[in-house]
Design an enzyme around this catalytic site. Structure first.
Site, PDB file in Angstrom:
ATOM      1  N   HIS A  44      -1.194   0.855  -9.812  1.00 25.09           N
ATOM      2  CA  HIS A  44      -1.933  -0.072  -8.937  1.00 25.09           C
ATOM      3  C   HIS A  44      -2.652  -1.140  -9.769  1.00 25.09           C
ATOM      4  O   HIS A  44      -3.872  -1.303  -9.693  1.00 25.09           O
ATOM      5  CB  HIS A  44      -2.938   0.710  -8.067  1.00 25.09           C
ATOM      6  CG  HIS A  44      -3.362  -0.041  -6.835  1.00 25.09           C
ATOM      7  ND1 HIS A  44      -3.581   0.563  -5.627  1.00 25.09           N
ATOM      8  CD2 HIS A  44      -3.621  -1.363  -6.636  1.00 25.09           C
ATOM      9  CE1 HIS A  44      -3.962  -0.336  -4.729  1.00 25.09           C
ATOM     10  NE2 HIS A  44      -3.989  -1.519  -5.329  1.00 25.09           N
ATOM     11  N   ARG A  54       0.843  -1.191   0.000  1.00 23.88           N
ATOM     12  CA  ARG A  54       0.000   0.000   0.000  1.00 23.88           C
ATOM     13  C   ARG A  54       0.877   1.239   0.000  1.00 23.88           C
ATOM     14  O   ARG A  54       1.953   1.256   0.624  1.00 23.88           O
ATOM     15  CB  ARG A  54      -0.902   0.020   1.240  1.00 23.88           C
ATOM     16  CG  ARG A  54      -2.092  -0.915   1.153  1.00 23.88           C
ATOM     17  CD  ARG A  54      -3.157  -0.403   0.170  1.00 23.88           C
ATOM     18  NE  ARG A  54      -4.335  -1.245   0.146  1.00 23.88           N
ATOM     19  CZ  ARG A  54      -4.596  -2.201  -0.757  1.00 23.88           C
ATOM     20  NH1 ARG A  54      -3.740  -2.433  -1.727  1.00 23.88           N
ATOM     21  NH2 ARG A  54      -5.712  -2.884  -0.708  1.00 23.88           N
TER      22      ARG A  54
HETATM   23  P1  NAP Z   1      -2.321 -11.606   4.062  1.00 21.74           P
HETATM   24  O1  NAP Z   1      -2.581 -12.993   3.592  1.00 21.74           O
HETATM   25  O2  NAP Z   1      -3.100 -11.101   5.242  1.00 21.74           O
HETATM   26  O3  NAP Z   1      -0.777 -11.489   4.373  1.00 21.74           O
HETATM   27  C1  NAP Z   1      -0.227 -10.417   5.069  1.00 21.74           C
HETATM   28  C2  NAP Z   1       1.141 -10.801   5.566  1.00 21.74           C
HETATM   29  O4  NAP Z   1       1.725  -9.677   6.230  1.00 21.74           O
HETATM   30  C3  NAP Z   1       1.098 -11.939   6.588  1.00 21.74           C
HETATM   31  O5  NAP Z   1       2.183 -12.795   6.368  1.00 21.74           O
HETATM   32  C4  NAP Z   1       1.264 -11.204   7.926  1.00 21.74           C
HETATM   33  O6  NAP Z   1       1.856 -12.001   8.932  1.00 21.74           O
HETATM   34  C5  NAP Z   1       2.200 -10.103   7.501  1.00 21.74           C
HETATM   35  N1  NAP Z   1       2.153  -8.968   8.440  1.00 21.74           N
HETATM   36  C6  NAP Z   1       1.146  -8.108   8.670  1.00 21.74           C
HETATM   37  N2  NAP Z   1       1.497  -7.208   9.607  1.00 21.74           N
HETATM   38  C7  NAP Z   1       2.761  -7.530   9.975  1.00 21.74           C
HETATM   39  C8  NAP Z   1       3.670  -6.982  10.901  1.00 21.74           C
HETATM   40  N3  NAP Z   1       3.366  -5.915  11.660  1.00 21.74           N
HETATM   41  N4  NAP Z   1       4.868  -7.573  11.026  1.00 21.74           N
HETATM   42  C9  NAP Z   1       5.193  -8.649  10.285  1.00 21.74           C
HETATM   43  N5  NAP Z   1       4.378  -9.212   9.375  1.00 21.74           N
HETATM   44  C10 NAP Z   1       3.175  -8.647   9.228  1.00 21.74           C
HETATM   45  O7  NAP Z   1      -2.557 -10.566   2.886  1.00 21.74           O
HETATM   46  P2  NAP Z   1      -2.385 -10.803   1.315  1.00 21.74           P
HETATM   47  O8  NAP Z   1      -3.616 -11.382   0.727  1.00 21.74           O
HETATM   48  O9  NAP Z   1      -1.104 -11.500   1.081  1.00 21.74           O
HETATM   49  O10 NAP Z   1      -2.307  -9.288   0.811  1.00 21.74           O
HETATM   50  C11 NAP Z   1      -1.269  -8.444   1.264  1.00 21.74           C
HETATM   51  C12 NAP Z   1      -1.491  -7.018   0.811  1.00 21.74           C
HETATM   52  O11 NAP Z   1      -1.206  -6.872  -0.575  1.00 21.74           O
HETATM   53  C13 NAP Z   1      -2.926  -6.482   0.912  1.00 21.74           C
HETATM   54  O12 NAP Z   1      -3.260  -6.153   2.248  1.00 21.74           O
HETATM   55  C14 NAP Z   1      -2.841  -5.257   0.031  1.00 21.74           C
HETATM   56  O13 NAP Z   1      -2.350  -4.172   0.790  1.00 21.74           O
HETATM   57  C15 NAP Z   1      -1.780  -5.642  -1.003  1.00 21.74           C
HETATM   58  N6  NAP Z   1      -2.390  -5.852  -2.337  1.00 21.74           N
HETATM   59  C16 NAP Z   1      -1.961  -5.066  -3.365  1.00 21.74           C
HETATM   60  C17 NAP Z   1      -2.482  -5.248  -4.636  1.00 21.74           C
HETATM   61  C18 NAP Z   1      -1.972  -4.452  -5.800  1.00 21.74           C
HETATM   62  O14 NAP Z   1      -2.548  -4.534  -6.882  1.00 21.74           O
HETATM   63  N7  NAP Z   1      -0.894  -3.707  -5.652  1.00 21.74           N
HETATM   64  C19 NAP Z   1      -3.465  -6.222  -4.866  1.00 21.74           C
HETATM   65  C20 NAP Z   1      -3.888  -6.983  -3.797  1.00 21.74           C
HETATM   66  C21 NAP Z   1      -3.345  -6.794  -2.524  1.00 21.74           C
HETATM   67  P3  NAP Z   1       1.045 -13.251   9.579  1.00 21.74           P
HETATM   68  O15 NAP Z   1       0.791 -14.205   8.441  1.00 21.74           O
HETATM   69  O16 NAP Z   1       1.975 -13.824  10.563  1.00 21.74           O
HETATM   70  O17 NAP Z   1      -0.213 -12.689  10.160  1.00 21.74           O
HETATM   71  C1  GLV Z   2      -6.005  -4.298  -4.384  1.00 22.90           C
HETATM   72  O1  GLV Z   2      -5.154  -3.529  -4.078  1.00 22.90           O
HETATM   73  C2  GLV Z   2      -6.632  -5.197  -3.464  1.00 22.90           C
HETATM   74  O2  GLV Z   2      -6.519  -5.011  -2.237  1.00 22.90           O
HETATM   75  O3  GLV Z   2      -7.272  -6.157  -3.930  1.00 22.90           O
END
Ligand code: NAP
Ligand code: GLV
Length: 308
Positions: free
Chosen positions: A271, A223
């Protein structure tokens, strides 16, 4: 029982048609249609509308149309209402492809070769084996793990940093603040896939950059608010970071005169790293609604106190 969908109309129409076929007991309305507001149990949206419970007094679940749920603040979500984010194969595949494209481009020196082309320069540089290019996934959840799965297949040594320890074949797991420095010192390419929370806002800053090996690269698809822009520019100027691929910024889009637009060592994408796919996500939505109806835990349930 009904769903109100409040987002991209094209995706909504695909979802509505599919649900009408496979789940005729569920009525789905595309905003501004709502049907009888008393029957609405589920809202699918990117933003939470004002006066939520006045509009839908029996609402039970808010589904985010995206992977992130940071756009919902805890005080917008009435007590007792669940928030669920999107975990679906289309979105995971797209992110893995974007991260793989970025890693290969950086590892194979594409920024330098594109600059050479502009100068009509035909010059080869030594190719380093993938096995010597270490990738670190900062945020090792669904999207980080999906990316690591592809990258390890291509021979890149991967490590992940998360809050809790992970046990993923061929990937080194670092976890918690105490292990962040060791993780960073082992990243030739750092990929940020963290959710935005109070703990991750501003994390990509000068202190973090200086813990990377000199000349490391950054790929940022988490983000926008996680990145300190001036600190990145300084790290690029000093050579601490050699190139950055940035998909998310704050604000989006950046102002017209923002230095990221024209910086020779930044590739900026609007994005687009990954998006929810209509066809694959509707199955995930229906599965979660069925789980909710049966009193089971939904996949992607957000802990609003933790922030993700
Ligand atoms: P997720 O499954 O919830 O994974 C988040 C990861 O971050 C987990 O491994 C979590 O640890 C870790 N984490 C969170 N807070 C932390 C902290 N303070 N210290 C250490 N580790 C921490 O989420 P996801 O589905 O992979 O998505 C991740 C992010 O990608 C989304 O929230 C969004 O911001 C971004 N995103 C971007 C796009 C784009 O197009 N650019 C698209 C989709 C998503 P734990 O597993 O131990 O809880
Ligand atoms: C895009 O950034 C999403 O969170 O799906």
């Amino acid at each position: 029982m009904s769903i109100v969908y409040w987002s991209d109309a094209q995706r909504g129409q695909i979802w509505q048609a599919w649900l009408a076929q496979v789940a005729p007991d569920i009525d789905m309305y595309l905003w501004p249609e709502t049907g009888d507001p008393d029957k609405v149990r589920y809202l699918v949206t990117w933003e939470i509308p004002d006066n939520l419970l006045t509009r839908f007094p029996h609402l039970e679940v808010i589904f985010s149309v995206g992977a992130g749920a940071d756009q919902f603040t805890a005080n917008q979500v009435p007590h007792g209402i669940n928030v669920v984010r999107m975990i679906e194969p289309g979105l995971m595949d797209d992110m893995a492809a974007y991260i793989t494209f970025s890693v290969i481009s950086l590892h194979r020196g594409m920024p330098r070769y594109l600059r050479q082309q502009q100068q009509q320069q035909w010059l080869k540089h030594e190719a380093i084996a993938a096995s010597r290019c270490r990738i670190g996934l900062l945020g090792f959840g669904n999207l980080g793990q999906a990316s690591a799965q592809v990258l390890t297949t291509l021979g890149y040594p991967c490590s992940g940093w998360s809050r809790t320890q992970k046990h993923i074949e061929a990937v080194t797991s670092y976890f918690g603040d105490d292990q962040l420095a060791d993780f960073l010192s082992s990243c030739d390419i750092l990929v940020c896939l963290l959710p935005l929370t109070d703990l991750t806002r501003g994390l990509l800053n000068r202190d973090l950059f200086k813990q990377l090996p000199k000349g490391a690269c950054l790929v940022h698809a988490g983000r926008g608010q996680q990145l300190n822009h001036q600190d990145l520019l300084d790290a690029l100027d000093s050579g601490q970071i050699s190139h950055a691929i940035i998909d998310v910024t704050d604000p989006e889009p950046l102002q017209a005169d923002h230095p990221f637009w024209t910086h020779p060592s930044i590739w900026l994408t609007p994005h687009i790293a990954s998006e929810t796919h209509a066809e694959t996500s509707v199955k995930v939505l229906l599965d979660n609604i069925r789980r909710h109806q049966q009193g089971l835990t939904m996949v992607g349930l957000v802990d609003m106190k933790r922030g993700y």
